[in-house]
Structures are given as structure tokens and as C-alpha cells.
Design a protein around this motif. Structure first.
Motif, PDB file in Angstrom:
ATOM      1  N   GLU A   1       0.812  -1.214   0.000  1.00  0.00           N
ATOM      2  CA  GLU A   1       0.000   0.000   0.000  1.00  0.00           C
ATOM      3  C   GLU A   1       0.846   1.266   0.000  1.00  0.00           C
ATOM      4  O   GLU A   1       0.485   2.267  -0.628  1.00  0.00           O
ATOM      5  CB  GLU A   1      -0.935  -0.001   1.217  1.00  0.00           C
ATOM      6  CG  GLU A   1      -2.027  -1.063   1.137  1.00  0.00           C
ATOM      7  CD  GLU A   1      -2.995  -0.977   2.302  1.00  0.00           C
ATOM      8  OE1 GLU A   1      -2.827  -0.075   3.144  1.00  0.00           O
ATOM      9  OE2 GLU A   1      -3.912  -1.818   2.364  1.00  0.00           O
ATOM     10  N   ALA A   2       1.986   1.240   0.697  1.00  0.00           N
ATOM     11  CA  ALA A   2       2.854   2.422   0.740  1.00  0.00           C
ATOM     12  C   ALA A   2       3.429   2.715  -0.640  1.00  0.00           C
ATOM     13  O   ALA A   2       3.546   3.877  -1.043  1.00  0.00           O
ATOM     14  CB  ALA A   2       3.975   2.209   1.758  1.00  0.00           C
ATOM     15  N   GLU A   3       3.787   1.687  -1.377  1.00  0.00           N
ATOM     16  CA  GLU A   3       4.317   1.880  -2.719  1.00  0.00           C
ATOM     17  C   GLU A   3       3.213   2.337  -3.672  1.00  0.00           C
ATOM     18  O   GLU A   3       3.434   3.197  -4.531  1.00  0.00           O
ATOM     19  CB  GLU A   3       4.977   0.595  -3.216  1.00  0.00           C
ATOM     20  CG  GLU A   3       6.231   0.232  -2.429  1.00  0.00           C
ATOM     21  CD  GLU A   3       6.911  -1.023  -2.955  1.00  0.00           C
ATOM     22  OE1 GLU A   3       6.475  -1.536  -4.013  1.00  0.00           O
ATOM     23  OE2 GLU A   3       7.874  -1.486  -2.324  1.00  0.00           O
ATOM     24  N   GLN A   4       2.024   1.774  -3.508  1.00  0.00           N
ATOM     25  CA  GLN A   4       0.921   2.192  -4.365  1.00  0.00           C
ATOM     26  C   GLN A   4       0.556   3.651  -4.111  1.00  0.00           C
ATOM     27  O   GLN A   4       0.169   4.378  -5.034  1.00  0.00           O
ATOM     28  CB  GLN A   4      -0.301   1.294  -4.126  1.00  0.00           C
ATOM     29  CG  GLN A   4      -1.474   1.576  -5.033  1.00  0.00           C
ATOM     30  CD  GLN A   4      -1.194   1.305  -6.517  1.00  0.00           C
ATOM     31  OE1 GLN A   4      -0.145   0.769  -6.875  1.00  0.00           O
ATOM     32  NE2 GLN A   4      -2.107   1.681  -7.375  1.00  0.00           N
ATOM     33  N   ALA A   5       0.722   4.097  -2.875  1.00  0.00           N
ATOM     34  CA  ALA A   5       0.389   5.486  -2.537  1.00  0.00           C
ATOM     35  C   ALA A   5       1.291   6.475  -3.261  1.00  0.00           C
ATOM     36  O   ALA A   5       0.916   7.644  -3.449  1.00  0.00           O
ATOM     37  CB  ALA A   5       0.488   5.691  -1.028  1.00  0.00           C
ATOM     38  N   ILE A   6       2.476   6.036  -3.685  1.00  0.00           N
ATOM     39  CA  ILE A   6       3.378   6.915  -4.432  1.00  0.00           C
ATOM     40  C   ILE A   6       2.729   7.351  -5.742  1.00  0.00           C
ATOM     41  O   ILE A   6       3.004   8.437  -6.263  1.00  0.00           O
ATOM     42  CB  ILE A   6       4.723   6.200  -4.700  1.00  0.00           C
ATOM     43  CG1 ILE A   6       5.448   5.942  -3.375  1.00  0.00           C
ATOM     44  CG2 ILE A   6       5.617   7.017  -5.632  1.00  0.00           C
ATOM     45  CD1 ILE A   6       6.711   5.091  -3.517  1.00  0.00           C
ATOM     46  N   LEU A   7       1.824   6.539  -6.254  1.00  0.00           N
ATOM     47  CA  LEU A   7       1.164   6.831  -7.523  1.00  0.00           C
ATOM     48  C   LEU A   7      -0.141   7.598  -7.347  1.00  0.00           C
ATOM     49  O   LEU A   7      -0.827   7.879  -8.337  1.00  0.00           O
ATOM     50  CB  LEU A   7       0.881   5.526  -8.278  1.00  0.00           C
ATOM     51  CG  LEU A   7       2.099   4.698  -8.692  1.00  0.00           C
ATOM     52  CD1 LEU A   7       1.651   3.382  -9.317  1.00  0.00           C
ATOM     53  CD2 LEU A   7       2.977   5.474  -9.648  1.00  0.00           C
TER      54      LEU A   7
END
Length: 593
Positions: free
Chosen positions: A412-418
Motif C-alpha cells: 500500500e505504501a508503494e501504491q500510494a506513491i502513484l
């Protein structure tokens, strides 16, 4: 001559008052001259900065050249800022009318100086040592050092530019002269463009190293959407592959086809009662229909779950491409030879993969084999180090802007970058700044007839019958298949297997209205004997389902009007189709004609 009737103290006070007024007038005149001269000089410095910036723009792909010229731009903006921030200027900003003009100039000048003198300096300094060749793999491995080094400067620069853009956006243009207001608007747009670029670099440097396995091995499922058979996000899921990454090294570890999957009796995921009712639950039961969901994160989770059930492999994320996006990447790789003897290029990829292959091969197994070979050949070309990195970045950017490249990360943290980017493929956004419709197209024929379909859309603000503002959406579908379409191969026409006669194209469109809007009217013409809509909702979006049956040369049109608060932007997000088969219409407010 003094007035002898006035006593001496009064005459003395009068003289003092006159002299004070004279002095005040001289000071005001001097201040006006002072402000005029400084404003003229500041404008001269800003014009010089603009001239240098335009010359730099021609070499924007060469960070070293940009780094050399940036100090000259910064010197000009700093001089302009100094001229528009002294005490006289600051005091004059409080005056009626003229103060509005001076304040606007001061804010804009300060913002430009912050960008040129502070925000871009560290980013350009680091970028000057970064070459696009770093994005070229060597022996199948990317060097992640350059991207990692760029990250801190890119993040800091994007934040600074964002603050400068917000400052300019905060200028009250109500009392500003039209020419100055127009210049402020232009500079605001420029700052947002620069911020978007810096923000994209910041996001890329934060996410790409992780996805390339910097922190450990990763597996990503890549699904290829086939635009010849429409689904909400682009097309039916056909070929698939898994890309394995580890410390910059990439490899193709598995391939598959939708024909390898069977229908799941029970949904593999809960997609929500509202969406399940709209789609008849098909996305969570058939891999081919995963992209019938108009929200990619959900479609990706469905695809990942089905892949895990079929293969036993959990993936760290899902990427989606279509043949059009693939054609953009082929501009970077150059022609790719296939084992079949074909040569895949940016010019022929769409036609070859979306139509010719079905004309050539009757058996679905042979079609799947061709797609797998093509995917493997393109991957090999992308990873062998011969790709033009600049063209690759441009191709990926174009695919992202057109919603043809979509990315979902399980973390989720990586997806939030987008967050906020087109790469996430979220539902249409309606907020204080924008109002958005969604037009999601789905084939109901069980065919590849959408290769011949054309779609046009238009959105407008209109004055309603009560005088209130309304938003209108116009959608037009046209079937441009050949007149003898019924004689095409059955895999293209569907052969009547799903209830639609060969040569006829059935389309099911989900029209997502702005979140929270109120439907005023919905009218349809053409597309069958009883054109009309069914109504539903999905996460506060009113949804109209519009089904059409079209024969070659026929068209159908839908006009929707809603009541919703007016915003700066009115947008429509539509299913990405084959280039040349979509168009922007005009006249949504005029009605159907």
C-alpha cells in the motif's frame, strides 16, 4: 498676499499645511516614479530570464547544458525579485487598485525566483551527472545508483515548485488588469507543468528502484488488454506474463493466456454489491472480464488472485499494457523480428495484433501462441540494452497519459506513491476543482468487432431550463466494419455464439456520472429498437448502463444531463481505444441531432 483678517497663528498654520501637502505630493510623485522605474527594470529582467529559459527548453534532454544556463536565469529572477520587494513597493501594495497590480507582480516574481534560484538548483546539479543511458539495461540489469541519487533532490525540488505554484494560484485576480491577469494565468500553468515534471521524477525515483528489486526479489504480473474486444479499462485480458526483478536484473519467468483459465463458480474476490449488480459479477469469475471493472486497482487484485489460484504464485503487483502502448515501446526498440517471420514495428503492431492475427489463424491456441512469441520477442528487445532510453521514457509517458499503462502495487505504501496519477486507473474524480464523467465500453458480442468501432465524446456546461447550470455528456458510437462483416472469420464476428448475429456489434456502456450529481435527463437514439438506459450506482457515482446493437454504417448516440456544482474543469474519462477510432465531438448542450 496673506489675508489680514486671519490672526498670525492661523496664517502660520496654513503655510505649514500647504508645504506639507506639497512635500506629500512630491513624495507620492517620487514613489510613483520609483515604482515605475523598478517595475520596468523588473520586467526587463524577467524577459531576459524568459529568453534564456526558452533556449534551455530546446536542450531540456541534456541536464549538463541546463545546469550551465540555470545560474543566468536565477540571476535575472533574483534581480527582478529585489526590485519588487523593497519597502516602497511593499507599502504601495496596500493601496487601492494599484496595490492589486503590484502585489500580483511581487508574488509572481518571488515564485519564479524560488523555482529558478532554489528549487531547481539541487535537482539540476544531480541530474547533470545523470545520463539517460542509466535507464538502459546491461546484460539484463539496470544500474539503480543514478535513480537513487536523484531521489532526495527530486522530492525537495517538487515540493518547492509546488509551493511556488500554490502562491501564484492564491493571487486574487478580481482587481487585476486583464493583460496582467492573463500573464499570471500563463505563469501559473507553466509552474504546474514544471511541477508535474519534477513530481513525476520524484515518484519514479522513489518507486522504480523498489519495483526493480532493490530491496529484494519481486514478481509482477503483466496483463495485455486486447482493444479489439472492449472492456472498461481497454480490452479483454488476453496474453499474460510474469516479470521477475532482483537488484535491477529483470527476466521473463512465466507466460500464460486467458484460455488457460476456467470460470470460477464463486467470485474470487468481493467486488461490492453495487458493481457486481452492474457487471453481473463476471469480473470476479472470468479472467477475461477482470478489466470490465472500471477501477484498475480492483481489476488488478482480481487478476492477481486468479493467477495465484491457477499457478500457485503470489505476485507483488500487476501492470497492464495494450497493443497501442506496445507500439509506442517499439518506437524505442526499433523493429522486432518474430519467429513467425513477421517484423513487429510501431507502425504495424496495432493492426497485426488486433486484427491480422485473427484473419490468419482460426484456432485460438494458435493465436495465443503468436501473442506469447510476440510478447517474449518484445521483452527481449527491451532488456538487451539496445533500446533508445529517451524514446522509451517518451513512449511510457504517452501510454500513461492515455491510460494504456496501468500499475498496481500490492504494497500500500508503494501504491500510494502513484496517488493522483493516471497510472493508478482510478474512477473519475469530482472535487472542488474538477467534475468528471466516465464512459466505459464493453463488448457484448463475444467478438473482435471493436477493431472497427468508433467512439466520440463531448462534455459541456449548459444553462438548464430553470436557469441553473447543468453538465452535459454526449457519447456517439459508430460501426465502421465492412459491409460484408458477417462473412469475416467467426472468431472476429463471434459467430452468433453469444446471441448477437454475425456482423452485428453489441456494446454495453457504463456511463459513470459525477460523484454526487443529480440526473436531469437521459436520451438515446439508434442502436436498436428500444434505446434506453438502466440505472444503478457505484460508490456514490450514479451509473447508467446503455446497450446498443449496430450493423456496419450505423450509429447510436446518448445525451446525459446532470445537475452538479460548477468547477473549473469538466472532463470525460473514456475507455482507451485504437488510435483513429476516437474523436472529440462538439455540441453536448445542443442535444441530439
Amino acid at each position: 498676499m496673506t489675508n489680514p483678517l486671519l490672526p498670525r497663528p492661523a496664517r502660520t498654520a496654513g503655510r505649514i499645511l500647504v508645504w506639507m501637502l506639497l512635500i506629500l505630493l512630491v513624495l507620492v510623485a517620487a514613489a510613483v516614479v520609483w515604482l515605475g522605474v523598478r517595475a520596468s527594470l523588473a520586467a526587463s529582467h524577467l524577459r531576459a530570464a524568459e529568453s534564456t529559459a526558452r533556449s534551455v527548453a530546446a536542450d531540456i534532454d541534456d541536464p549538463a547544458t541546463v545546469s550551465e544556463r540555470l545560474p543566468a536565469i536565477a540571476r535575472e529572477t533574483a534581480a527582478a525579485r529585489s526590485l519588487t520587494s523593497d519597502p516602497v513597493w511593499a507599502a504601495a501594495e496596500g493601496l487601492p487598485w494599484i496595490g492589486d497590480q503590484l502585489s500580483a507582480v511581487g508574488v509572481v516574481t518571488a515564485a519564479l525566483d524560488e523555482v529558478a534560484g532554489t528549487a531547481l538548483v539541487p535537482l539540476i546539479d544531480v541530474a547533470s551527472d545523470f545520463s539517460l543511458d542509466a535507464l538502459r539495461p546491461v546484460d539484463g540489469r539496470f544500474d539503480l545508483t543514478g535513480l537513487t541519487d536523484l531521489k532526495p533532490a527530486a522530492e525537495a525540488g517538487a515540493a518547492e515548485i509546488g509551493r511556488a505554484a500554490e502562491a501564484v494560484d492564491g493571487i486574487d485576480l478580481g482587481g487585476v488588469l486583464p493583460p496582467l491577469a492573463e500573464s499570471v494565468a500563463d505563469i501559473s500553468a507553466l509552474l504546474h507543468t514544471v511541477h508535474d515534471g519534477a513530481d513525476a521524477v520524484a515518484r519514479a525515483t522513489a518507486l522504480m528502484p523498489r519495483m526493480l528489486g532493490q530491496e529484494g526479489p519481486r514478481n509482477y504480473l503483466v496483463v495485455f488488454q486486447n482493444n479489439a474486444e472492449w472492456r472498461s479499462l481497454g480490452g479483454i485480458v488476453g496474453a499474460m506474463a510474469v516479470i521477475h526483478t532482483d537488484d535491477g536484473a529483470i527476466s521473463l519467468s512465466a507466460q500464460g493466456s486467458s484460455s488457460d483459465f476456467t470460470k470460477y463458480t464463486d467470485p474470487v474476490l468481493d467486488i461490492g454489491e453495487e458493481l457486481a449488480a452492474i457487471t453481473a459479477g463476471k469480473p470476479a469469475q472470468w479472467i477475461q472480464n477482470a478489466t470490465q471493472v472500471p477501477e484498475f486497482p480492483l481489476a488488478a487484485r482480481v487478476s492477481a488472485e486468479m493467477w495465484a489460484r491457477e499457478t500457485g504464485t503470489q505476485v507483488d503487483g500487476v501492470l497492464s499494457l495494450d497493443p497501442v502502448a506496445l507500439s509506442y515501446l517499439l518506437e524505442a526498440t526499433g523493429p522486432v523480428a518474430l519467429p513467425s517471420g513477421d517484423v513487429l514495428t510501431g507502425e504495424n503492431a496495432t493492426q497485426l495484433l488486433l486484427n491480422d492475427v485473427y484473419q490468419r489463424y482460426e484456432r485460438p491456441a494458435d493465436q495465443d501462441a503468436f501473442f506469447e512469441l510476440a510478447a517474449a520477442a518484445v521483452f527481449a528487445a527491451l532488456s538487451d540494452g539496445s533500446t533508445d532510453p529517451g524514446a522509451l521514457v517518451s513512449g511510457l509517458a504517452r501510454a500513461g497519459e492515455e491510460h494504456r499503462l496501468l500499475i498496481w502495487n500490492a504494497d500500500e505504501a508503494e501504491q500510494a506513491i502513484l496517488d493522483g496519477t493516471t497510472l493508478q486507473g482510478g474512477l473519475p474524480v469530482t472535487d472542488a476543482e474538477q467534475t468528471s464523467f466516465g464512459v466505459y465500453l464493453n463488448d457484448g458480442t463475444g467478438s473482435k468487432m471493436d477493431y472497427y468501432m468508433h467512439v466520440g465524446t463531448d462534455v459541456q456546461w449548459c444553462t438548464g431550463t430553470t436557469g441553473a447550470q447543468e453538465a452535459a455528456l454526449l457519447v456517439r458510437l459508430r460501426d465502421d466494419a465492412p459491409a460484408d462483416a458477417a462473412d469475416l472469420p467467426s472468431y472476429i464476428t463471434g459467430g452468433g455464439g453469444f446471441g448477437t448475429p454475425a456482423g452485428v456489434t453489441n456494446t454495453v456502456a457504463y456511463l459513470y456520472l459525477p460523484r454526487g450529481s443529480e440526473l436531469v435527463s437521459a436520451t438515446a437514439t439508434g442502436g436498436g429498437p428500444t434505446p434506453g438506459f438502466s440505472t444503478a450506482s457505484d460508490r456514490d457515482h450514479p451509473v447508467l448502463t446503455w446497450a446498443t446493437d449496430l450493423r456496419p454504417g450505423e450509429e447510436a448516440t446518448a445525451l446525459i444531463r446532470v445537475r452538479t456544482p460548477v468547477t473549473d474543469s469538466l472532463l470525460v474519462r473514456a475507455t482507451p481505444v485504437i488510435p483513429g477510432t476516437s474523436a472529440t465531438l462538439e455540441g453536448a448542450c445542443a442535444g441530439l441531432g
